[in-house]
Design an enzyme around this catalytic site. Structure first.
Site, PDB file in Angstrom:
ATOM      1  N   HIS A 119      34.328  36.644  46.434  1.00  0.00           N
ATOM      2  CA  HIS A 119      34.353  37.272  45.117  1.00  0.00           C
ATOM      3  C   HIS A 119      32.992  37.048  44.447  1.00  0.00           C
ATOM      4  O   HIS A 119      32.053  36.529  45.090  1.00  0.00           O
ATOM      5  CB  HIS A 119      35.494  36.699  44.264  1.00  0.00           C
ATOM      6  CG  HIS A 119      35.540  35.196  44.261  1.00  0.00           C
ATOM      7  ND1 HIS A 119      34.562  34.428  43.679  1.00  0.00           N
ATOM      8  CD2 HIS A 119      36.419  34.317  44.804  1.00  0.00           C
ATOM      9  CE1 HIS A 119      34.850  33.154  43.833  1.00  0.00           C
ATOM     10  NE2 HIS A 119      35.966  33.052  44.525  1.00  0.00           N
ATOM     11  N   GLU A 120      32.910  37.409  43.170  1.00  0.00           N
ATOM     12  CA  GLU A 120      31.609  37.338  42.483  1.00  0.00           C
ATOM     13  C   GLU A 120      31.048  35.909  42.428  1.00  0.00           C
ATOM     14  O   GLU A 120      29.839  35.732  42.290  1.00  0.00           O
ATOM     15  CB  GLU A 120      31.707  37.908  41.065  1.00  0.00           C
ATOM     16  CG  GLU A 120      31.885  39.419  41.006  1.00  0.00           C
ATOM     17  CD  GLU A 120      33.340  39.851  41.038  1.00  0.00           C
ATOM     18  OE1 GLU A 120      34.207  39.090  41.559  1.00  0.00           O
ATOM     19  OE2 GLU A 120      33.645  40.950  40.548  1.00  0.00           O
ATOM     20  N   ILE A 125      31.700  31.268  37.841  1.00  0.00           N
ATOM     21  CA  ILE A 125      31.752  32.676  37.424  1.00  0.00           C
ATOM     22  C   ILE A 125      33.195  32.976  37.004  1.00  0.00           C
ATOM     23  O   ILE A 125      34.142  32.577  37.692  1.00  0.00           O
ATOM     24  CB  ILE A 125      31.335  33.618  38.582  1.00  0.00           C
ATOM     25  CG1 ILE A 125      29.960  33.233  39.130  1.00  0.00           C
ATOM     26  CG2 ILE A 125      31.368  35.083  38.134  1.00  0.00           C
ATOM     27  CD1 ILE A 125      28.786  33.488  38.205  1.00  0.00           C
ATOM     28  N   TYR A 181      37.198  35.741  51.879  1.00  0.00           N
ATOM     29  CA  TYR A 181      37.835  36.425  50.752  1.00  0.00           C
ATOM     30  C   TYR A 181      36.915  36.309  49.531  1.00  0.00           C
ATOM     31  O   TYR A 181      37.289  35.846  48.448  1.00  0.00           O
ATOM     32  CB  TYR A 181      39.239  35.884  50.461  1.00  0.00           C
ATOM     33  CG  TYR A 181      40.163  37.003  50.035  1.00  0.00           C
ATOM     34  CD1 TYR A 181      40.605  37.950  50.949  1.00  0.00           C
ATOM     35  CD2 TYR A 181      40.556  37.158  48.706  1.00  0.00           C
ATOM     36  CE1 TYR A 181      41.409  39.005  50.568  1.00  0.00           C
ATOM     37  CE2 TYR A 181      41.357  38.220  48.318  1.00  0.00           C
ATOM     38  CZ  TYR A 181      41.785  39.131  49.261  1.00  0.00           C
ATOM     39  OH  TYR A 181      42.565  40.176  48.885  1.00  0.00           O
ATOM     40  N   MET A 192      35.064  30.008  52.748  1.00  0.00           N
ATOM     41  CA  MET A 192      36.280  30.249  53.534  1.00  0.00           C
ATOM     42  C   MET A 192      36.657  31.733  53.463  1.00  0.00           C
ATOM     43  O   MET A 192      37.777  32.115  53.775  1.00  0.00           O
ATOM     44  CB  MET A 192      37.418  29.373  53.025  1.00  0.00           C
ATOM     45  CG  MET A 192      37.119  27.882  53.181  1.00  0.00           C
ATOM     46  SD  MET A 192      38.542  26.835  53.355  1.00  0.00           S
ATOM     47  CE  MET A 192      39.398  27.159  51.827  1.00  0.00           C
ATOM     48  N   GLY A 234      29.563  26.023  44.666  1.00  0.00           N
ATOM     49  CA  GLY A 234      29.938  26.377  43.308  1.00  0.00           C
ATOM     50  C   GLY A 234      30.346  25.153  42.493  1.00  0.00           C
ATOM     51  O   GLY A 234      30.979  24.225  43.006  1.00  0.00           O
ATOM     52  N   HIS A 254      31.188  33.673  44.948  1.00  0.00           N
ATOM     53  CA  HIS A 254      30.440  33.535  46.206  1.00  0.00           C
ATOM     54  C   HIS A 254      29.171  34.387  46.176  1.00  0.00           C
ATOM     55  O   HIS A 254      28.113  33.973  46.646  1.00  0.00           O
ATOM     56  CB  HIS A 254      31.293  33.998  47.383  1.00  0.00           C
ATOM     57  CG  HIS A 254      32.560  33.234  47.576  1.00  0.00           C
ATOM     58  ND1 HIS A 254      33.793  33.751  47.272  1.00  0.00           N
ATOM     59  CD2 HIS A 254      32.789  31.979  48.050  1.00  0.00           C
ATOM     60  CE1 HIS A 254      34.727  32.873  47.553  1.00  0.00           C
ATOM     61  NE2 HIS A 254      34.159  31.777  48.010  1.00  0.00           N
ATOM     62  N   SER A 280      38.505  32.837  41.738  1.00  0.00           N
ATOM     63  CA  SER A 280      38.972  32.048  42.877  1.00  0.00           C
ATOM     64  C   SER A 280      39.682  32.963  43.851  1.00  0.00           C
ATOM     65  O   SER A 280      40.387  33.891  43.422  1.00  0.00           O
ATOM     66  CB  SER A 280      39.950  30.967  42.394  1.00  0.00           C
ATOM     67  OG  SER A 280      40.675  30.434  43.486  1.00  0.00           O
TER      68      SER A 280
HETATM   69  O1  PAF Z   1      34.585  25.493  49.088  1.00  0.00           O
HETATM   70  C1  PAF Z   1      34.975  25.960  50.174  1.00  0.00           C
HETATM   71  O2  PAF Z   1      35.185  27.163  50.319  1.00  0.00           O
HETATM   72  C2  PAF Z   1      35.201  25.027  51.355  1.00  0.00           C
HETATM   73  O3  PAF Z   1      35.716  23.812  50.932  1.00  0.00           O
HETATM   74  C3  PAF Z   1      33.977  24.842  52.246  1.00  0.00           C
HETATM   75  C4  PAF Z   1      32.832  24.176  51.486  1.00  0.00           C
HETATM   76  C5  PAF Z   1      33.504  26.189  52.765  1.00  0.00           C
HETATM   77  C6  PAF Z   1      34.314  23.961  53.446  1.00  0.00           C
HETATM   78  O4  PAF Z   1      35.312  24.526  54.230  1.00  0.00           O
END
Ligand code: PAF
Length: 284
Positions: free
Chosen positions: A34-35, A176, A32, A30, A147, A37, A185
């Site tokens: 961070h480490e 992480i 924004y 979604m 994650g 992702h 987060s």
């Molecule tokens: O974990 C998330 O960021 C969201 O729930 C996802 C998997 C991208 C679905 O919108």
């Protein structure tokens, strides 16, 4: 790296990769980033020839009183992180591209979603399952990366893929953490300086609960109670839940045994609802 906003553009790119025999990794997000992702994208780059990252704040998974409008967004910074991590394509659709006026089909499940976050966020997992299903149909990845911080989401997505015979592999990646232990987060940015200081109690309680089990405690109620006491020892926290469940069913357990998930959700300073967890296999 390209940034595209339509389903047709994603399909065109991915079809070309597939024709060239490339494997496709996918990291749904979604934004924004961070480490946490970044670690998913790097894993995907390691294991696939081409990687797609989606950045879409999915309205369907937010309840009416939740933080859809205020959810943080920064496409420029996200694009830089994706490019540096080795992604080839960002899919960044507008809500209308994903849900047109006549949209009326959903993916939902019973069982795994009737616990933990599914209880406090009743529409959440229907929104997650629906959008993840759509994204899988659009990107057609060989592997998708999630994650372990969202442990229930990971279990739900794995189950959905199995139940609906989807032809891809789901890969979970470790949590992480910040230097002081707080799980990374996008929602940590909601915290004031004072709340941020207090938020470290979440990871402290997670580490303590894990240690109690490692040291031989098998009574779930005792672990939960010690963790709750620790979280309540700071003034700005309000516990949503502290639970120990069987990771395969998400059902609460009394005796700690087998594959377990200990998960917590805590409101901090009335500013952010944060989650954290640990998973363990206990064989004795
Ligand atoms: O974990 C998330 O960021 C969201 O729930 C996802 C998997 C991208 C679905 O919108």
């Amino acid at each position: 790296m390209k940034i595209v906003s339509t389903v047709a553009e994603v399909r065109k790119e991915v079809n070309e990769w597939k024709k060239a025999g490339l494997s496709v990794g996918f990291v749904p997000t979604m934004g924004y980033l961070h480490e946490g992702h970044e670690s998913l994208i790097k894993k995907a780059v390691e294991q696939n020839d081409a990687v797609v990252v989606s950045i879409f704040v999915n309205p369907m998974q937010f309840g009416p009183t939740e933080d859809l409008a205020s959810y943080p967004r920064d496409l420029e910074k996200d694009a830089e992180l994706c490019e540096n991590a080795g992604a080839k394509l960002i899919f960044h659709p507008e809500p209308e591209e994903m849900y047109d006026e006549g949209f009326c089909s959903y993916v939902d499940m019973n069982g795994l979603t009737n616990a933990l976050c599914g209880l406090s966020r009743p529409v959440h997992f229907r929104g997650v399952c629906t959008v993840v299903n759509k994204l899988f149909n659009i990107v057609k990845p060989d592997r998708a990366y999630f994650g372990e911080k969202d442990a229930q989401q990971l279990a739900v997505v794995k189950r959905m893929v199995k139940d609906l015979n989807m032809d891809l592999e789901i890969i979970g990646c470790p949590i992480i953490r910040e230097a002081d232990g707080l799980a990374k987060s996008s929602r940590n940015t909601y915290l004031s300086a004072e709340s941020r200081k207090q938020a470290v109690i979440l990871s402290k309680s997670i580490f303590m609960g894990k240690k109690m089990i490692e040291d031989g405690e098998r009574d779930a109620a005792k672990v939960i109670s010690a963790m709750k006491d620790m979280i309540n020892s700071v003034s700005l926290t309000e516990i949503d839940y502290v639970e120990i469940v069987d990771v395969n069913t998400m059902k609460s357990i009394d005796t700690i045994k087998g594959d377990i998930l200990c998960a917590i959700a805590v409101n901090v300073g009335g500013e952010a609802r944060l989650i954290d967890n640990f998973m363990m296999t206990v064989n004795d």
